[in-house]
Design an enzyme around this catalytic site. Structure first.
Site, mmCIF file in Angstrom:
data_model
loop_
_atom_site.group_PDB
_atom_site.id
_atom_site.type_symbol
_atom_site.label_atom_id
_atom_site.label_comp_id
_atom_site.label_asym_id
_atom_site.label_seq_id
_atom_site.Cartn_x
_atom_site.Cartn_y
_atom_site.Cartn_z
ATOM 1 N N CYS A 29 0.832 -1.214 0.000
ATOM 2 C CA CYS A 29 0.000 0.000 0.000
ATOM 3 C C CYS A 29 0.869 1.268 0.000
ATOM 4 O O CYS A 29 1.509 1.592 0.998
ATOM 5 C CB CYS A 29 -0.908 -0.035 1.229
ATOM 6 S SG CYS A 29 -1.842 1.484 1.507
ATOM 7 N N CYS A 32 -0.165 3.858 2.572
ATOM 8 C CA CYS A 32 0.239 3.424 3.916
ATOM 9 C C CYS A 32 1.683 3.846 4.186
ATOM 10 O O CYS A 32 2.002 4.337 5.276
ATOM 11 C CB CYS A 32 0.100 1.909 4.059
ATOM 12 S SG CYS A 32 -1.577 1.288 3.819
#
Length: 104
Positions: A29, A32
């Protein structure tokens, strides 16, 4: 304090600490990875909160403690209970969630 989960025991951390904010993330991600240093920075300025980074793919029981259907998801817990969550890549939205825990 900041912790990175190494086993699926988030429920124990929430039970043992008054205020907890969790970043649910995954290695793939990008957002993230962008938010992780900001999340860690907040841990240095909010000493009364335990900050936890949980890999949403590796720890399914920990993931069940919030509604994680997009990453990153940030969840706040106070007194052992779920308080609120946001799915965001915006720093000010994360700060607002942390403010809900601290009362600021």
């Amino acid at each position: 304090m900041i912790l990175e989960l190494e086993k699926d025991n988030l429920h124990e951390i929430i039970a043992a600490n008054d205020n907890v904010v969790v970043q649910y993330s995954a290695g793939w991600c990008g957002n993230c990875r962008i938010m992780k240093p900001k999340f860690k920075k907040e841990a240095t300025t909010n000493e009364n909160i335990t900050f936890v980074i949980a890999d949403a793919e590796k720890f399914p029981e920990s993931r069940k403690l919030a509604t994680v259907d997009n990453l990153p998801t940030f969840a706040a817990f106070a007194g052992g209970k779920f308080k609120n969550q946001v799915q965001t890549n915006k720093y000010n939205v994360l700060k607002d969630l942390i403010g809900e825990v601290t009362g600021n």
